[in-house]
Design a protein around this motif. Sequence first.
Motif, mmCIF file in Angstrom:
data_model
loop_
_atom_site.group_PDB
_atom_site.id
_atom_site.type_symbol
_atom_site.label_atom_id
_atom_site.label_comp_id
_atom_site.label_asym_id
_atom_site.label_seq_id
_atom_site.Cartn_x
_atom_site.Cartn_y
_atom_site.Cartn_z
ATOM 1 N N PRO A 58 -16.395 0.770 2.341
ATOM 2 C CA PRO A 58 -16.373 -0.663 1.999
ATOM 3 C C PRO A 58 -15.048 -1.128 1.411
ATOM 4 N N ASP A 59 -14.261 -0.206 0.851
ATOM 5 C CA ASP A 59 -12.996 -0.572 0.207
ATOM 6 C C ASP A 59 -11.800 -0.498 1.154
ATOM 7 N N SER A 60 -12.049 -0.245 2.409
ATOM 8 C CA SER A 60 -10.954 -0.072 3.370
ATOM 9 C C SER A 60 -10.352 -1.418 3.773
ATOM 10 N N LEU A 61 -9.164 -1.335 4.397
ATOM 11 C CA LEU A 61 -8.537 -2.492 5.033
ATOM 12 C C LEU A 61 -8.789 -2.400 6.532
ATOM 13 N N THR A 114 -4.328 -6.986 0.493
ATOM 14 C CA THR A 114 -5.569 -6.711 -0.230
ATOM 15 C C THR A 114 -6.725 -7.396 0.483
ATOM 16 N N GLN A 115 -7.930 -6.968 0.167
ATOM 17 C CA GLN A 115 -9.109 -7.598 0.743
ATOM 18 C C GLN A 115 -9.225 -9.041 0.249
ATOM 19 N N SER A 116 -9.647 -9.924 1.158
ATOM 20 C CA SER A 116 -9.853 -11.324 0.773
ATOM 21 C C SER A 116 -10.948 -11.913 1.636
ATOM 22 N N MET A 137 0.842 -1.204 0.000
ATOM 23 C CA MET A 137 0.000 0.000 0.000
ATOM 24 C C MET A 137 0.871 1.244 0.000
ATOM 25 N N GLU A 138 0.615 2.160 -0.930
ATOM 26 C CA GLU A 138 1.279 3.467 -0.919
ATOM 27 C C GLU A 138 0.735 4.251 0.265
ATOM 28 N N MET A 139 1.611 4.704 1.165
ATOM 29 C CA MET A 139 1.133 5.225 2.441
ATOM 30 C C MET A 139 0.923 6.729 2.459
ATOM 31 N N ASN A 140 1.707 7.484 1.757
ATOM 32 C CA ASN A 140 1.557 8.944 1.790
ATOM 33 C C ASN A 140 0.174 9.353 1.283
#
Length: 446
Positions: A73-76, A117-119, A1-4
């Motif tokens: 909904p797209d969050s980790l 990633t989501q799984s 994940m790109e963090m900035n």
Amino acid sequence: MEMNGKKVAFHTLGCKLNFSETATIARDFKDQGFAQVDFEQAADVYVINTCSVTHNADKECKLWIRKAKEANPDSLVVIVGCYAQLQPEEIAAMEGVDLVLGATEKFKITDYLDGLTQSDKGEVHSCEINEADFYVGAYSIGDRTRAFLKVQDGCDYKCTYCTIPLARGISRSDILDNVLANARMIVEEGAKEIVLTGVNIGDYGKGEFGNKRHEHTFLELVQALDEVEGIDRFRISSIEPNLLKNETIEFVAQSKRFVPHFHIPLQSGSNKILKKMKRRYLRELYAERVAKIREVIPHCAIGVDVICGFPGETEEDFMETYNFLKDLDISYLHVFTYSQRPNTEADEMEAQVPYGERKKRSKMLRVLSAKKRRSFYESQLGTQREVLFEDNFKEGYITGFTENYVKVKTTWNPELINQKAKISLKDIDEDGLVRFDYLDNVPILV
């Protein structure tokens, strides 16, 4: 994940120690370029720091997972904390969970976000608890007034009802220089009160890797903290009665910064039940500690943890506890209704108390607590104290606590937030809080 440029949100369940650790984790995210937002807002990552003490840990965890997914909904979603260490696979199977981290891994969450990633099932990274043998310092500032400073972690006790040693590992402490450095950092952030937290803070001094040689004792810790300039108050969160020595009580009685307030777990007033719990004292020692505090600090607040409905606790055992507390000169109770915990000795014990009976006993103790608090507040009326106002607004009032933990209220004034004032305690309002007069009828901010 790109963090900035990414956003992160946190929610903490459980104790003050969890809050201090969440704040430390949050600072790491900030260093990695994340912006922190409220949990109800859309974030890229949601971190839920869990607790294993409450009997409905799974329900609470699922509730906050659902709130995170509703916000984005797209969050980790990342789960850490005691429940995550004890039941990682159970949590990983919950809908919406992406990452579960154990006791040692939780302080390096950002290391695990790369490529995550989501799984359908959450990824688990969890150590064996005997690997949790190193110390990570932490502190948090809950509002602009009070900070929680972690000084110790883990526990070597084997209380038969408790999962904390399974969730946090052996007893270990921060070195004194680090504690003092963290206290000075809190001073720089403007808090006026520091609460010392840990799992078993009276055991302070044990080093990393199970080193039993005490570099410093708890007494030496409080003596050193008492010299920290710029902080007005230190408060000891909770300390076992067998580890609260007379020397510590006597030091607090004459210290510059440690307030007259002790919170001392009792758990039961029945020696039979204390032995079944594998506590390290009997009721007689507890009564001695309370008597010593009252001897040298008569106005001290004394809080008590008590568990009702422990396996094998008969009506007679419970009444022994009830009457012991009724006759004891204490200020309030924290009442816990016993709930079974997997992998504890108590879970396997016979004579489990019916749940309805546990609730009845809990209610009796809560009523007793209200009476004790009222009696303590009444004993303080007419005395002169110092209040530290907090950053809260409720129904047109601002509240705060005196040094000896009397909760007071006055008309809302935002200029009072994080300020101290000298007051005279006047009377008790219908909501149970104490009203007061400013000395000389004007606020004296000090």
